[in-house]
Scaffold this active site. Structure first.
Site, mmCIF file in Angstrom:
data_model
loop_
_atom_site.group_PDB
_atom_site.id
_atom_site.type_symbol
_atom_site.label_atom_id
_atom_site.label_comp_id
_atom_site.label_asym_id
_atom_site.label_seq_id
_atom_site.Cartn_x
_atom_site.Cartn_y
_atom_site.Cartn_z
ATOM 1 N N GLU A 147 0.814 -1.176 -0.012
ATOM 2 C CA GLU A 147 -0.040 0.101 0.026
ATOM 3 C C GLU A 147 0.988 1.038 -0.028
ATOM 4 O O GLU A 147 1.420 1.655 0.671
ATOM 5 C CB GLU A 147 -0.953 0.147 1.276
ATOM 6 C CG GLU A 147 -1.949 1.259 1.167
ATOM 7 C CD GLU A 147 -3.066 1.179 1.954
ATOM 8 O OE1 GLU A 147 -3.988 1.907 1.977
ATOM 9 O OE2 GLU A 147 -2.917 0.456 3.065
ATOM 10 N N GLU A 153 2.160 8.681 7.361
ATOM 11 C CA GLU A 153 2.004 7.096 7.838
ATOM 12 C C GLU A 153 3.384 6.411 7.378
ATOM 13 O O GLU A 153 3.381 5.035 7.645
ATOM 14 C CB GLU A 153 0.856 6.651 7.129
ATOM 15 C CG GLU A 153 -0.168 7.110 7.982
ATOM 16 C CD GLU A 153 -1.655 6.650 7.383
ATOM 17 O OE1 GLU A 153 -1.811 5.418 7.139
ATOM 18 O OE2 GLU A 153 -2.757 7.659 7.196
ATOM 19 N N ASP A 180 -4.785 3.642 -2.900
ATOM 20 C CA ASP A 180 -5.827 4.225 -2.036
ATOM 21 C C ASP A 180 -6.139 5.614 -2.545
ATOM 22 O O ASP A 180 -5.415 6.461 -2.438
ATOM 23 C CB ASP A 180 -5.462 3.909 -0.591
ATOM 24 C CG ASP A 180 -6.281 4.362 0.300
ATOM 25 O OD1 ASP A 180 -7.020 5.566 0.053
ATOM 26 O OD2 ASP A 180 -6.529 3.686 1.476
ATOM 27 N N THR A 181 -7.534 5.838 -2.601
ATOM 28 C CA THR A 181 -7.814 7.146 -3.393
ATOM 29 C C THR A 181 -7.586 8.350 -2.014
ATOM 30 O O THR A 181 -7.249 9.372 -2.413
ATOM 31 C CB THR A 181 -9.415 7.397 -3.312
ATOM 32 O OG1 THR A 181 -10.154 6.774 -2.516
ATOM 33 C CG2 THR A 181 -9.584 6.464 -4.754
ATOM 34 N N PHE A 182 -7.655 7.881 -0.853
ATOM 35 C CA PHE A 182 -7.456 8.779 0.490
ATOM 36 C C PHE A 182 -6.092 9.268 0.404
ATOM 37 O O PHE A 182 -5.841 10.575 0.528
ATOM 38 C CB PHE A 182 -7.815 8.379 1.879
ATOM 39 C CG PHE A 182 -7.206 9.012 2.985
ATOM 40 C CD1 PHE A 182 -7.983 10.073 3.313
ATOM 41 C CD2 PHE A 182 -5.983 8.675 3.380
ATOM 42 C CE1 PHE A 182 -7.384 10.833 4.292
ATOM 43 C CE2 PHE A 182 -5.665 9.369 4.516
ATOM 44 C CZ PHE A 182 -6.405 10.506 5.285
ATOM 45 N N HIS A 183 -5.122 8.090 0.307
ATOM 46 C CA HIS A 183 -3.658 8.641 0.233
ATOM 47 C C HIS A 183 -3.251 9.453 -1.184
ATOM 48 O O HIS A 183 -2.353 10.418 -1.202
ATOM 49 C CB HIS A 183 -2.787 7.437 0.562
ATOM 50 C CG HIS A 183 -2.999 6.644 1.645
ATOM 51 N ND1 HIS A 183 -2.837 7.277 3.008
ATOM 52 C CD2 HIS A 183 -3.684 5.391 2.029
ATOM 53 C CE1 HIS A 183 -3.051 6.651 4.090
ATOM 54 N NE2 HIS A 183 -3.869 5.468 3.535
ATOM 55 N N HIS A 206 -8.290 0.433 -2.592
ATOM 56 C CA HIS A 206 -9.093 1.089 -1.642
ATOM 57 C C HIS A 206 -9.674 2.369 -2.201
ATOM 58 O O HIS A 206 -9.158 3.340 -2.606
ATOM 59 C CB HIS A 206 -8.107 1.577 -0.608
ATOM 60 C CG HIS A 206 -8.080 0.596 0.568
ATOM 61 N ND1 HIS A 206 -7.117 0.705 1.515
ATOM 62 C CD2 HIS A 206 -8.411 -0.612 0.947
ATOM 63 C CE1 HIS A 206 -6.942 -0.338 2.210
ATOM 64 N NE2 HIS A 206 -7.939 -1.191 1.881
ATOM 65 N N ARG A 212 -12.271 10.370 4.996
ATOM 66 C CA ARG A 212 -12.475 9.231 5.788
ATOM 67 C C ARG A 212 -13.852 8.836 6.120
ATOM 68 O O ARG A 212 -14.269 7.684 6.453
ATOM 69 C CB ARG A 212 -11.673 9.089 6.759
ATOM 70 C CG ARG A 212 -10.206 9.157 7.021
ATOM 71 C CD ARG A 212 -9.371 7.789 6.275
ATOM 72 N NE ARG A 212 -8.166 7.645 6.660
ATOM 73 C CZ ARG A 212 -7.403 6.849 5.995
ATOM 74 N NH1 ARG A 212 -8.060 5.834 5.139
ATOM 75 N NH2 ARG A 212 -6.145 6.576 6.377
ATOM 76 N N GLU A 241 -13.054 1.738 2.382
ATOM 77 C CA GLU A 241 -12.415 1.952 3.664
ATOM 78 C C GLU A 241 -13.047 3.283 4.021
ATOM 79 O O GLU A 241 -12.978 4.407 3.538
ATOM 80 C CB GLU A 241 -11.213 2.047 3.318
ATOM 81 C CG GLU A 241 -10.232 1.921 4.810
ATOM 82 C CD GLU A 241 -8.627 1.928 4.522
ATOM 83 O OE1 GLU A 241 -8.064 0.954 5.240
ATOM 84 O OE2 GLU A 241 -8.272 2.750 3.697
#
Length: 294
Positions: A147, A153, A180-183, A206, A212, A241
């Site tokens: 990921e 992070e 992951d779209t958030f990251h 993700h 979030r 997520e």
């Protein structure tokens, strides 16, 4: 068509066998065909029972995790790296024993905000460990997906381009990327272009909003995301997520800085996410068909 999944932390903090079994049941009830668990310590849970329940419900299991600092495989300390390699090997076996199909997450470093730049030696140690873990996963029939996460992070893989170089360095044909779209919303100049760059090396995906919480309540342009997934012919898991202090795993909440309720009721959240993803996917297919017409 991709398999639509949901993270178990929508349903449970993951501390009890009963909670995990409930998460499987709720996921199936809402029409999800995959569930993502955080790392399951074999001594604390009945993995056989979870495997049987998942099989009966026709829900596929994936597991994600991040390494603790004392097992950071991007460390320059040999003993720390060896402990991390052992933990990853144990995790692959646990995924196999639960009947799971993939191990993902921050497998290449500690899951933490670093106070230093990564080192060349640390990168090499991580690459060597992931190459070795990739072989163990291949033998176990488990996909290994790394990921790419934001700067708060990890300090090692923040962009898809870094992830691609890392995989090249492993020399493994079994290690893929986990985006992951958030990251991506934090780190990528162009998330859709990053998805296209990953291409067939994208092994897990993700879907998460910038805050979030509920999909569509943030700033991510999901039309561009789904167009890109279609362009690369992505047919692997798409997993929703979302984290809230309403349901909390203390360790992950601290690592991901979950300080507030992004939602309080999980059933409407899960129902909305499935509808949102399926609608966006259908809209992208229609755009593609329209643009293909002469």
């Amino acid at each position: 068509m991709h398999r639509l999944g949901i993270h178990s932390f929508v349903w449970t903090g993951g501390q009890t066998q009963e909670g995990l079994e409930m998460a499987l049941e709720k996921s199936a009830e809402h029409g999800y065909r995959a569930i993502e668990f955080a790392y399951l310590r074999p001594e604390r849970f009945d993995l056989d029972r979870l495997a049987r329940k998942a099989q009966a419900l026709d829900v596929e299991i994936g597991v994600t995790m991040g390494l603790p600092l004392d097992k950071d495989v991007s460390s320059e300390d040999r003993e720390t790296v060896a402990r991390g390699a052992s933990m990853l090997a144990d995790a692959v076996r646990a995924v196999r024993d639960i009947g799971g199909t993939k191990l993902g997450g921050i497998l290449y470093s500690a899951h933490t905000k670093y106070n230093r730049l990564p080192t060349a030696e640390g990168w090499k140690n991580s690459v060597a460990t992931i190459a070795q873990t990739g072989e163990i996963a291949k033998d176990a029939g488990i996909d290994l997906v790394l990921e790419v996460v934001n700067r708060f992070e990890t300090n090692l893989l923040n962009t898809t381009a870094q992830g691609m170089k890392f995989i090249d360095d492993t020399g493994s044909d079994h290690v893929r990327l986990h985006l992951d779209t958030f990251h991506m919303n934090i780190e990528e100049a162009n998330p859709a272009a990053a998805i296209r760059l990953a291409g067939d090396r994208l092994g897990y995906f993700h879907i998460g909003e910038s805050n979030r919480g509920y999909l569509g309540d943030g700033v991510i342009d999901f039309d561009l995301i789904f167009d890109a997934l279609l362009d690369i012919g992505y047919a692997r898991d798409v997993v929703f997520e979302s984290f809230s202090t309403a349901i909390v795993d203390e360790g992950l909440s601290l690592a991901c800085a979950i300080w507030r309720d992004t939602w309080t009721k999980n059933d409407p959240l899960a129902a909305h996410a499935r509808q949102f993803i399926e609608t966006k996917y259908a809209e992208a297919q229609r755009r593609r068909a329209t643009n293909a017409r002469p």
